[in-house]
Enzyme design. Sequence first.
Site, PDB file in Angstrom:
ATOM      1  N   ALA A   1      -8.463  -3.069   0.598  1.00 20.28           N
ATOM      2  CA  ALA A   1      -8.227  -1.641   0.218  1.00 20.28           C
ATOM      3  C   ALA A   1      -8.597  -1.367  -1.220  1.00 20.28           C
ATOM      4  O   ALA A   1      -8.763  -0.144  -1.546  1.00 20.28           O
ATOM      5  CB  ALA A   1      -6.626  -1.742  -0.151  1.00 20.28           C
ATOM      6  N   THR A   2      -9.124  -2.341  -1.972  1.00 15.10           N
ATOM      7  CA  THR A   2      -9.787  -2.159  -3.353  1.00 15.10           C
ATOM      8  C   THR A   2     -11.082  -0.941  -2.852  1.00 15.10           C
ATOM      9  O   THR A   2     -11.214  -0.024  -3.556  1.00 15.10           O
ATOM     10  CB  THR A   2     -10.291  -3.328  -3.948  1.00 15.10           C
ATOM     11  OG1 THR A   2      -9.055  -4.084  -4.341  1.00 15.10           O
ATOM     12  CG2 THR A   2     -11.100  -2.902  -5.088  1.00 15.10           C
TER      13      THR A   2
ATOM     14  N   GLN B   1       0.930  -1.275   1.243  1.00 14.28           N
ATOM     15  CA  GLN B   1       2.127  -1.827   1.409  1.00 14.28           C
ATOM     16  C   GLN B   1       2.900  -1.272   2.397  1.00 14.28           C
ATOM     17  O   GLN B   1       4.153  -2.014   2.724  1.00 14.28           O
ATOM     18  CB  GLN B   1       3.015  -2.086  -0.099  1.00 14.28           C
ATOM     19  CG  GLN B   1       2.149  -2.673  -1.250  1.00 14.28           C
ATOM     20  CD  GLN B   1       2.117  -4.239  -1.043  1.00 14.28           C
ATOM     21  OE1 GLN B   1       2.916  -4.678  -0.148  1.00 14.28           O
ATOM     22  NE2 GLN B   1       1.107  -4.838  -1.668  1.00 14.28           N
TER      23      GLN B   1
ATOM     24  N   THR C   1     -23.231  -4.453   7.820  1.00 13.88           N
ATOM     25  CA  THR C   1     -23.038  -5.018   8.992  1.00 13.88           C
ATOM     26  C   THR C   1     -21.345  -5.111   9.051  1.00 13.88           C
ATOM     27  O   THR C   1     -20.926  -5.907   8.095  1.00 13.88           O
ATOM     28  CB  THR C   1     -23.849  -6.099   9.259  1.00 13.88           C
ATOM     29  OG1 THR C   1     -25.033  -6.097   9.095  1.00 13.88           O
ATOM     30  CG2 THR C   1     -23.414  -7.125  10.558  1.00 13.88           C
TER      31      THR C   1
ATOM     32  N   HIS D   1      -4.971  -8.135   4.652  1.00 19.10           N
ATOM     33  CA  HIS D   1      -4.239  -9.268   4.421  1.00 19.10           C
ATOM     34  C   HIS D   1      -2.762  -9.100   4.106  1.00 19.10           C
ATOM     35  O   HIS D   1      -1.867  -9.938   3.619  1.00 19.10           O
ATOM     36  CB  HIS D   1      -5.079 -10.152   3.366  1.00 19.10           C
ATOM     37  CG  HIS D   1      -5.072  -9.631   2.102  1.00 19.10           C
ATOM     38  ND1 HIS D   1      -4.089  -9.943   0.866  1.00 19.10           N
ATOM     39  CD2 HIS D   1      -5.928  -8.488   1.570  1.00 19.10           C
ATOM     40  CE1 HIS D   1      -4.403  -9.490   0.063  1.00 19.10           C
ATOM     41  NE2 HIS D   1      -5.427  -8.259   0.239  1.00 19.10           N
TER      42      HIS D   1
ATOM     43  N   ASN E   1       3.371  -1.895  -4.935  1.00 18.78           N
ATOM     44  CA  ASN E   1       3.390  -3.223  -4.654  1.00 18.78           C
ATOM     45  C   ASN E   1       4.291  -4.099  -5.757  1.00 18.78           C
ATOM     46  O   ASN E   1       4.492  -5.400  -5.200  1.00 18.78           O
ATOM     47  CB  ASN E   1       1.965  -3.710  -4.767  1.00 18.78           C
ATOM     48  CG  ASN E   1       1.362  -3.161  -6.055  1.00 18.78           C
ATOM     49  OD1 ASN E   1       1.253  -2.047  -6.192  1.00 18.78           O
ATOM     50  ND2 ASN E   1       0.752  -4.027  -6.943  1.00 18.78           N
TER      51      ASN E   1
ATOM     52  N   CYS F   1       3.987 -13.450 -19.816  1.00 16.34           N
ATOM     53  CA  CYS F   1       3.443 -14.860 -19.889  1.00 16.34           C
ATOM     54  C   CYS F   1       2.667 -15.076 -18.865  1.00 16.34           C
ATOM     55  O   CYS F   1       2.044 -16.117 -18.470  1.00 16.34           O
ATOM     56  CB  CYS F   1       4.742 -15.673 -20.176  1.00 16.34           C
ATOM     57  SG  CYS F   1       5.075 -15.937 -22.079  1.00 16.34           S
TER      58      CYS F   1
ATOM     59  N   SER G   1      -5.200  -2.375   4.161  1.00 15.30           N
ATOM     60  CA  SER G   1      -5.867  -3.968   4.100  1.00 15.30           C
ATOM     61  C   SER G   1      -5.177  -4.696   5.010  1.00 15.30           C
ATOM     62  O   SER G   1      -3.683  -4.953   5.307  1.00 15.30           O
ATOM     63  CB  SER G   1      -5.428  -4.250   2.574  1.00 15.30           C
ATOM     64  OG  SER G   1      -5.809  -5.468   2.285  1.00 15.30           O
TER      65      SER G   1
HETATM   66  C1  LIG Z   1      -0.871  -1.221  -3.305  1.00 11.13           C
HETATM   67  C2  LIG Z   1      -2.234  -2.139  -3.143  1.00 11.13           C
HETATM   68  N1  LIG Z   1      -3.493  -1.340  -3.219  1.00 11.13           N
HETATM   69  C3  LIG Z   1      -4.447  -1.966  -3.236  1.00 11.13           C
HETATM   70  C4  LIG Z   1      -4.658  -3.425  -3.201  1.00 11.13           C
HETATM   71  C5  LIG Z   1      -5.901  -3.980  -3.146  1.00 11.13           C
HETATM   72  O1  LIG Z   1      -6.170  -4.435  -1.915  1.00 11.13           O
HETATM   73  P1  LIG Z   1      -7.379  -5.504  -1.441  1.00 11.13           P
HETATM   74  O2  LIG Z   1      -6.867  -7.001  -1.668  1.00 11.13           O
HETATM   75  O3  LIG Z   1      -7.403  -5.470   0.102  1.00 11.13           O
HETATM   76  O4  LIG Z   1      -8.541  -5.291  -1.833  1.00 11.13           O
HETATM   77  C6  LIG Z   1      -3.433  -4.262  -3.238  1.00 11.13           C
HETATM   78  C7  LIG Z   1      -3.243  -5.744  -3.057  1.00 11.13           C
HETATM   79  O5  LIG Z   1      -3.438  -6.306  -4.145  1.00 11.13           O
HETATM   80  C8  LIG Z   1      -2.071  -3.359  -3.295  1.00 11.13           C
HETATM   81  O6  LIG Z   1      -1.023  -4.234  -2.996  1.00 11.13           O
END
Ligand SMILES: Cc1ncc(COP(=O)(O)O)c(C=O)c1O
Lengths: 138, 404
Positions: free
Chosen positions: B73-74, B181, B242, B203, B153, B328, B201
């Site tokens: 997702a990044t 999410q 790829t 994972h 998140n 922290c 995403s």
């Molecule tokens: C709301 C949200 N956007 C984006 C990401 C990033 O996703 P990814 O880990 O697949 O790059 C996350 C996860 O950390 C997320 O919780």
Amino acid sequence: MAYSDKVLDHYNRPRNVGSLDKNSHDVGTGMVGAPECGDVMKLQVKVNPETGIIEDAKFKTFGCGSAIASSSLATEWLKGKTVDQALEIKNTDIVNELSLPPVKIHCSVLAEDAIKAAIGDYKKKQQVTAKAETVAVQ
Amino acid sequence: MKLPIYMDNHATTPTDPRVFDAMKPYFTDVFGNAASRNHSFGWEAEEAVEKARKQIADLIGATPKEIVFTSGATESNNLALKGIAEMYAERGNHIITQVIEHKAVLDTCKRLEKNGVRITYLPVRQDGLIDLDQLRAAITDKTILISIMYANNEIGVVQPVKDIAKIAKERGVLFHTDAVQAVGKIPVNVIADGIDVLSLSGHKLYGPKGVGALYVRRRNPRVQITAQMDGGGHERGMRSGTLNVPGIVGLGAACEIARREMAEETKRLSFLRDKLQDKLTQELDEVYINGSLEHRLPNNLNISFAYVEGESLLMGINDIAVSSGSACTSATLEPSYVLKALGAGDDLAHSSIRFGIGRFNTEEEVDYVADKVIDVVRKLRELSPLYEMAKEGVDLSKVVWAAH
Ligand SMILES: Cc1ncc(COP(=O)(O)O)c(C=O)c1O
């Protein structure tokens, strides 16, 4: 982050938790930190006015494990010391004893500040008492 | 019951064993390059990819051709924002987002700002939702995109996506949503919701790490995106590289399982979440739930235990994996910007814990977690000068602190 055994030990079995009567003239209270910064320490010493020796020390801390450990350790070290010896405790002594990592050094600084504040409060009370006595004598 | 207990399912989720099984053959046996057009190794890989594309599309109400595979997702968020900013630069240079987005959106916006794009960061209300009137007011004739996440998140609040989409449509602005999410947790439908571009995403929904997708609408309107990676022109030119066939197969399988089991799973997760919430709020005083309770993911509980610092709480529950908004626990030594944005005060951010209940958590685990947290909070409050002062009736907001 992994904690050192000593930090864990103080966290799991904090020494000298509690409060002394902050209005008592032989008790010095130091309260440092701020809730929005994530740590507040209250440290108290009970001093024998005759000998200047710290007979009891108590703390309460809102903060991370290292902050709790730093203040717990500080109370252990304070007991039995004179007021002037107490002022010699340095934050670096705490860092070394607890093996604090760099990001936790501020916890030790806070503990040193708390010691200074508590002793300062005690000394101020003594001056006031001394003044009151002088007034009474006249 | 096995310790430690993992209850941080917003950070990541374990790959579902069924997903893993589906992936296995694609590492060693069916290892072809999905772009190899002239032998069976390539065809089989391509077939697997196309099956996954459909499984993903089916989960979100899209068509397979609207799914672009990415590394997560990044990347999806980067591609969406940068790709749209570049493609629509002639139409305008203004993007609207909000302050509680994930860093993958916020830092992409910061980068775009350096390149002359104007960004509006909408604040959120105390419940974590954006104000739709503020959104309307922020739109100008230069606005090309609204990017608002589906569900947050940290605090799990679900934004009024349908209303946002309607506003965007009325004003001829594209709407992107980071739905990482939400997808697989609550019903997400790009048609019914009116979403133009969506990031997801693997994972976060019991699929593998390092694979994600970007939904890019092809009709009403047809959204165009400038590729941000140059190369072989894969994914209809939008994302070269790829394809990660095993990862994609896993993402597809995860989406299919989510589609079939979501209704049941939601019931179970919200029961567990409510149980956790009830126990904590009944047994402890001065606990505050961060973010809207009504508009919330079924598996999220973000809660502040006043007068107790988050990291020290995590230390006491070290056989439970959860997160805290405490400074922290973060690399920046700043408390969570999401919680700060709610305006509840930094002290409550420092005292917050995020529970993310997942598919593999049991009721027994939830009971254990609740009891342990209650126990440790009580112990730490005995240690807390703030709790003592509050009990004495001191108004902590009026105290002049010796801040360091
Ligand atoms: C709301 C949200 N956007 C984006 C990401 C990033 O996703 P990814 O880990 O697949 O790059 C996350 C996860 O950390 C997320 O919780």
